[in-house]
Design an enzyme around this catalytic site. Structure first.
Site, PDB file in Angstrom:
ATOM      1  N   TYR A   1       6.178  30.853   4.638  1.00  0.00           N
ATOM      2  CA  TYR A   1       5.452  32.054   4.184  1.00  0.00           C
ATOM      3  C   TYR A   1       5.454  32.121   2.661  1.00  0.00           C
ATOM      4  O   TYR A   1       6.438  31.765   2.000  1.00  0.00           O
ATOM      5  CB  TYR A   1       6.062  33.332   4.761  1.00  0.00           C
ATOM      6  CG  TYR A   1       5.769  33.530   6.244  1.00  0.00           C
ATOM      7  CD1 TYR A   1       4.867  32.711   6.926  1.00  0.00           C
ATOM      8  CD2 TYR A   1       6.392  34.543   6.977  1.00  0.00           C
ATOM      9  CE1 TYR A   1       4.606  32.881   8.279  1.00  0.00           C
ATOM     10  CE2 TYR A   1       6.135  34.716   8.340  1.00  0.00           C
ATOM     11  CZ  TYR A   1       5.240  33.872   8.982  1.00  0.00           C
ATOM     12  OH  TYR A   1       4.980  34.040  10.318  1.00  0.00           O
TER      13      TYR A   1
ATOM     14  N   SER B   1       0.368  39.288  15.003  1.00  0.00           N
ATOM     15  CA  SER B   1      -0.999  39.762  14.720  1.00  0.00           C
ATOM     16  C   SER B   1      -1.467  40.725  15.812  1.00  0.00           C
ATOM     17  O   SER B   1      -2.538  40.540  16.409  1.00  0.00           O
ATOM     18  CB  SER B   1      -1.973  38.585  14.569  1.00  0.00           C
ATOM     19  OG  SER B   1      -1.523  37.713  13.569  1.00  0.00           O
ATOM     20  N   PRO B   2      -0.677  41.767  16.091  1.00  0.00           N
ATOM     21  CA  PRO B   2      -1.014  42.651  17.215  1.00  0.00           C
ATOM     22  C   PRO B   2      -2.293  43.463  16.992  1.00  0.00           C
ATOM     23  O   PRO B   2      -2.832  44.018  17.944  1.00  0.00           O
ATOM     24  CB  PRO B   2       0.203  43.582  17.310  1.00  0.00           C
ATOM     25  CG  PRO B   2       0.802  43.575  15.941  1.00  0.00           C
ATOM     26  CD  PRO B   2       0.560  42.188  15.416  1.00  0.00           C
ATOM     27  N   LEU B   3      -2.777  43.492  15.745  1.00  0.00           N
ATOM     28  CA  LEU B   3      -4.029  44.218  15.489  1.00  0.00           C
ATOM     29  C   LEU B   3      -5.233  43.279  15.561  1.00  0.00           C
ATOM     30  O   LEU B   3      -6.364  43.691  15.294  1.00  0.00           O
ATOM     31  CB  LEU B   3      -3.979  44.900  14.110  1.00  0.00           C
ATOM     32  CG  LEU B   3      -2.757  45.798  13.874  1.00  0.00           C
ATOM     33  CD1 LEU B   3      -2.728  46.302  12.431  1.00  0.00           C
ATOM     34  CD2 LEU B   3      -2.748  46.970  14.850  1.00  0.00           C
ATOM     35  N   GLY B   4      -4.960  42.006  15.910  1.00  0.00           N
ATOM     36  CA  GLY B   4      -6.052  41.035  15.976  1.00  0.00           C
ATOM     37  C   GLY B   4      -6.657  40.887  14.592  1.00  0.00           C
ATOM     38  O   GLY B   4      -5.970  40.971  13.578  1.00  0.00           O
TER      39      GLY B   4
ATOM     40  N   PHE C   1      -8.739  44.459  10.996  1.00  0.00           N
ATOM     41  CA  PHE C   1      -8.814  44.939   9.608  1.00  0.00           C
ATOM     42  C   PHE C   1      -9.054  43.799   8.615  1.00  0.00           C
ATOM     43  O   PHE C   1      -8.948  44.005   7.409  1.00  0.00           O
ATOM     44  CB  PHE C   1      -7.535  45.705   9.243  1.00  0.00           C
ATOM     45  CG  PHE C   1      -7.359  46.952  10.049  1.00  0.00           C
ATOM     46  CD1 PHE C   1      -8.186  48.045   9.845  1.00  0.00           C
ATOM     47  CD2 PHE C   1      -6.395  47.039  11.036  1.00  0.00           C
ATOM     48  CE1 PHE C   1      -8.053  49.207  10.595  1.00  0.00           C
ATOM     49  CE2 PHE C   1      -6.246  48.192  11.800  1.00  0.00           C
ATOM     50  CZ  PHE C   1      -7.077  49.280  11.577  1.00  0.00           C
TER      51      PHE C   1
END
Ligand SMILES: NC(=O)c1ccc[n+]([C@@H]2O[C@H](COP(=O)([O-])OP(=O)(O)OC[C@H]3O[C@@H](n4cnc5c(N)ncnc54)[C@H](OP(=O)(O)O)[C@@H]3O)[C@@H](O)[C@H]2O)c1
Length: 285
Positions: free
Chosen positions: A45, A197-200, A203
């Protein structure tokens, strides 16, 4: 029940953002004060710099290392680090060196979890078992996990070394794990399912996602449930009955706090399927 979440660090240093040590320290302290004690890192990262940032920030925060749970990952080689091309490496020498480096960067003498970042295409299961056993016996790593392993590969390694979880990409827009038995396998083995990446890509400003129908439905459910869009997205993942533990990737503490309220939000089964159908763009068979 205490919400099971992990705080992700992948966005702490990316193409558009670079947290300072002070900002990272504040974020760690704010999370700690809210009892959010698990952090997810990886050797690579921030182009191999985020672990060092985290280590400095943790020292500055004054929080005792033993009060947090730290996980990191290894096994992906970015182009130019060892080979010209991107590659995977789960050889003993690479993993041991990477763990020693992570410990130095994070200013700690143990990792709570070490993840094998990808299913190495040239994996040698016997060598990997011996490496992980050595790390466990040395006290440098308490637990192991993998990321994005197929169900067969997960079973093969889990039979040799007990794995905590398979950390997978899962969200309303990345729902493959529902259909390829990855979620079912973790549920069946009574393991936690860590989802990244639970929000896909919802955003992501660079996304070329054109599913207008999905956006419209999310917006209408946001009104119906009186919830933020990110809460609707998270609630969709949390309805899946396999001990879902989202890794929240926001660098904005206020957002993280709001997102945790998704644990109090239960979407109706009809709305869950409505969202799935809108995301897939076709009716279930
Ligand atoms: N194992 C693997 O291969 C793997 C792969 C990817 C990620 N991960 C781990 O999973 C963690 C989470 O993944 P992720 O970073 O993709 O998670 P995410 O939580 O799905 O997305 C986070 C991103 O969404 C933005 N965001 C969140 N809420 C927003 C809102 N309401 N409005 C606008 N933007 C919003 C955040 O920006 P702000 O910071 O501005 O809020 C951040 O850039 C990572 O940090 C990493 O630890 C693991």
């Amino acid at each position: 029940m205490k919400p099971q979440v992990v705080i992700g660090t992948m966005q702490w240093k990316n193409n558009t953002k670079c947290l300072s040590v002070e900002e990272a320290t504040d974020l760690i302290k704010n999370c700690y004060n809210e009892n959010l004690l698990k952090f997810d890192l990886a050797d690579m990262y921030g182009n191999y710099t985020t672990e060092d940032l985290f280590g400095q920030a943790l020292s500055k925060s004054g929080i005792k290392r033993s009060n947090l749970k730290l996980s990191t990952k290894c096994g992906i080689l970015s182009p130019g680090t060892k080979y010209k091309v991107k590659a995977y490496d789960t050889s003993k020498i690479h993993i041991i060196n990477s763990v020693n480096n992570s410990l130095k960067n994070l200013k700690t003498d143990y990792l709570d979890v070490l993840f094998i970042h990808r299913q190495d295409l040239l994996i040698n299961f016997e060598e990997l078992e011996s490496t992980l056993t050595e790390l466990k016996l040395s006290g440098k790593v308490k637990n192991f996990g993998v990321c994005n392993f197929s169900t067969y590969a997960f079973e093969a390694l889990n039979n040799k070394i007990p794995l905590l979880t398979n950390q997978i990409n899962f969200s309303l827009t990345q729902y493959k794990a529902l259909f390829n038995d990855t979620l079912f396998q973790l549920g069946n083995l009574n393991k936690k399912t860590q989802i990244y990446s639970p929000l896909g890509n919802y955003f992501d400003k660079n996304s070329n996602d054109t599913r207008e129908n999905l956006k419209n439905i999310i917006n209408s459910l946001s009104e119906k449930y009186n919830a933020d869009i990110d809460q609707i997205l998270l609630a969709w993942t949390l309805k899946v009955p396999y001990k879902i533990t989202p890794i929240l990737g926001s660098t904005n503490f206020q957002r993280i706090k709001e997102q945790i309220n998704a644990f109090n939000l239960t979407l109706s089964t009809e709305d869950w399927y409505l969202l799935l159908e809108a995301s897939r763009g076709v009716e279930l068979e």
